[in-house]
Write an enzyme that holds these catalytic residues in place. Sequence first.
Site, mmCIF file in Angstrom:
data_model
loop_
_atom_site.group_PDB
_atom_site.id
_atom_site.type_symbol
_atom_site.label_atom_id
_atom_site.label_comp_id
_atom_site.label_asym_id
_atom_site.label_seq_id
_atom_site.Cartn_x
_atom_site.Cartn_y
_atom_site.Cartn_z
ATOM 1 N N ASP A 112 0.858 -1.143 -0.116
ATOM 2 C CA ASP A 112 -0.027 0.097 -0.083
ATOM 3 C C ASP A 112 0.724 1.334 0.076
ATOM 4 O O ASP A 112 1.466 1.351 0.937
ATOM 5 C CB ASP A 112 -0.898 -0.005 1.246
ATOM 6 C CG ASP A 112 -1.794 1.190 1.476
ATOM 7 O OD1 ASP A 112 -2.867 1.341 0.673
ATOM 8 O OD2 ASP A 112 -1.419 2.050 2.075
ATOM 9 N N TYR A 142 2.715 9.878 0.101
ATOM 10 C CA TYR A 142 3.721 9.294 0.785
ATOM 11 C C TYR A 142 5.233 9.321 -0.021
ATOM 12 O O TYR A 142 6.154 9.335 0.800
ATOM 13 C CB TYR A 142 3.610 7.603 0.872
ATOM 14 C CG TYR A 142 2.470 6.980 1.284
ATOM 15 C CD1 TYR A 142 1.615 8.051 2.098
ATOM 16 C CD2 TYR A 142 1.981 5.770 1.484
ATOM 17 C CE1 TYR A 142 0.220 7.521 2.855
ATOM 18 C CE2 TYR A 142 1.037 5.265 2.147
ATOM 19 C CZ TYR A 142 -0.047 6.146 2.567
ATOM 20 O OH TYR A 142 -0.998 5.873 3.381
ATOM 21 N N LYS A 189 -2.940 5.906 -4.068
ATOM 22 C CA LYS A 189 -4.030 6.806 -3.865
ATOM 23 C C LYS A 189 -3.774 8.395 -4.546
ATOM 24 O O LYS A 189 -2.598 8.548 -4.728
ATOM 25 C CB LYS A 189 -3.961 7.078 -2.316
ATOM 26 C CG LYS A 189 -4.072 5.520 -1.612
ATOM 27 C CD LYS A 189 -4.194 5.792 -0.146
ATOM 28 C CE LYS A 189 -4.070 4.396 0.816
ATOM 29 N NZ LYS A 189 -2.547 4.438 0.665
ATOM 30 N N HIS A 235 -7.998 9.148 -1.984
ATOM 31 C CA HIS A 235 -7.294 9.189 -0.472
ATOM 32 C C HIS A 235 -8.047 9.777 0.606
ATOM 33 O O HIS A 235 -8.229 9.389 1.808
ATOM 34 C CB HIS A 235 -5.946 9.908 -0.478
ATOM 35 C CG HIS A 235 -4.857 9.426 0.551
ATOM 36 N ND1 HIS A 235 -3.555 9.411 0.255
ATOM 37 C CD2 HIS A 235 -5.081 8.986 1.653
ATOM 38 C CE1 HIS A 235 -3.194 8.982 1.135
ATOM 39 N NE2 HIS A 235 -3.763 8.526 2.369
ATOM 40 N N SER A 287 -10.850 5.981 0.229
ATOM 41 C CA SER A 287 -10.371 5.868 1.585
ATOM 42 C C SER A 287 -10.599 7.201 2.722
ATOM 43 O O SER A 287 -10.997 8.442 2.024
ATOM 44 C CB SER A 287 -8.770 6.017 1.478
ATOM 45 O OG SER A 287 -8.105 5.910 2.823
ATOM 46 N N GLN A 326 -11.000 2.180 2.550
ATOM 47 C CA GLN A 326 -9.876 2.144 3.612
ATOM 48 C C GLN A 326 -9.740 3.090 4.588
ATOM 49 O O GLN A 326 -9.750 4.079 4.340
ATOM 50 C CB GLN A 326 -8.497 2.208 2.981
ATOM 51 C CG GLN A 326 -7.128 1.783 3.569
ATOM 52 C CD GLN A 326 -5.824 2.089 3.060
ATOM 53 O OE1 GLN A 326 -5.362 3.197 3.243
ATOM 54 N NE2 GLN A 326 -5.519 1.094 2.283
ATOM 55 N N LYS A 354 2.220 -2.172 9.079
ATOM 56 C CA LYS A 354 3.257 -1.270 8.675
ATOM 57 C C LYS A 354 4.611 -1.627 9.550
ATOM 58 O O LYS A 354 4.452 -1.425 10.917
ATOM 59 C CB LYS A 354 3.011 0.139 8.693
ATOM 60 C CG LYS A 354 4.179 1.194 8.303
ATOM 61 C CD LYS A 354 3.888 2.631 8.090
ATOM 62 C CE LYS A 354 4.314 3.353 9.482
ATOM 63 N NZ LYS A 354 5.719 3.231 9.584
#
Length: 296
Positions: free
Chosen positions: A48, A53, A83, A116, A165, A187, A258
């Site tokens: 993901d 990011y 996203k 997102h 998300s 999400q 994570k």
Amino acid sequence: MIPKTCINLSDQRSFNMPMIGLGTYSMTGDDCKEAIRTAIDLGYRMFDTAVAYGNEANVGEAISEKMRECNNLTRDDFFIISKLSGSYHRMGLVEKCCQMTVDRLGLNYVDLYMMHSPVALMSEEECLGKGSKPTAVDDTIDPMEAWEGLEKCYQDGLCRSIGVSNFNENQMNVLISKAAILPVVNQIECSIGFNQKLLRQFCHQNNITVMGYAPLGKQKLPFLKNDRLQQIANSFGKTSAQVSLRYLIDKGVVPIVKSANCTRQQENLDIFNFKLSTQQLDELDAITGDQRACKM
């Protein structure tokens, strides 16, 4: 091998998605690549990422390197999630953003491309022109405009499926009522400490898979130290974290964990050889509260 769950698309097609994935938020550069390479060796196949990011290229490079090293690995073995950037919500920009993601990943397509957030952000140029902060909200853009752009990304083959998300039930209702193509995933933050029962039920009733980020919360949150959770974990010879992840899976949630630590990555995968009873699930339900890791 990680079990998979079936994802049903609006056009009656379906495909399988791993029941657990590795999140890459805050991972960058060589550290990100090494974490992904290690995870692949352990058996992870779903990763993901997001434009926000700043590591899509690192994710793609690590996967491509492992495919070159291992003849038995192909693109079809992986499930890649990314996203849309909040500053690309305008219809004409969504497909551009998705194409840039595909190019950075270098993997031909994205398996799941998500909005997102329902909240649009101003572009850097707009912020500079108006003297606003770089994360200023642009409330002139309706979430449906971005969603229609995602639908086009799907129709043009840039992604195999589309989702959202951080959508709440009201936002999901509006989207479902207007969309030509329904989202396959929502999400959201989801854990024992913040189990989102009503939103989960709503999504499941509408055939939308719930994917949970921050499934283990944060260190300062108390739920992982709950006495009953620890008792249940001891009865299985597992850790509280492993039972927390199993709880989500037994509730039909796909957790996104994570960790760049090999031992933790392995521990988070070791959750498919036991199952919680209905009574245990009910007891763990009672732990929930507003133990959020991410404030929205």
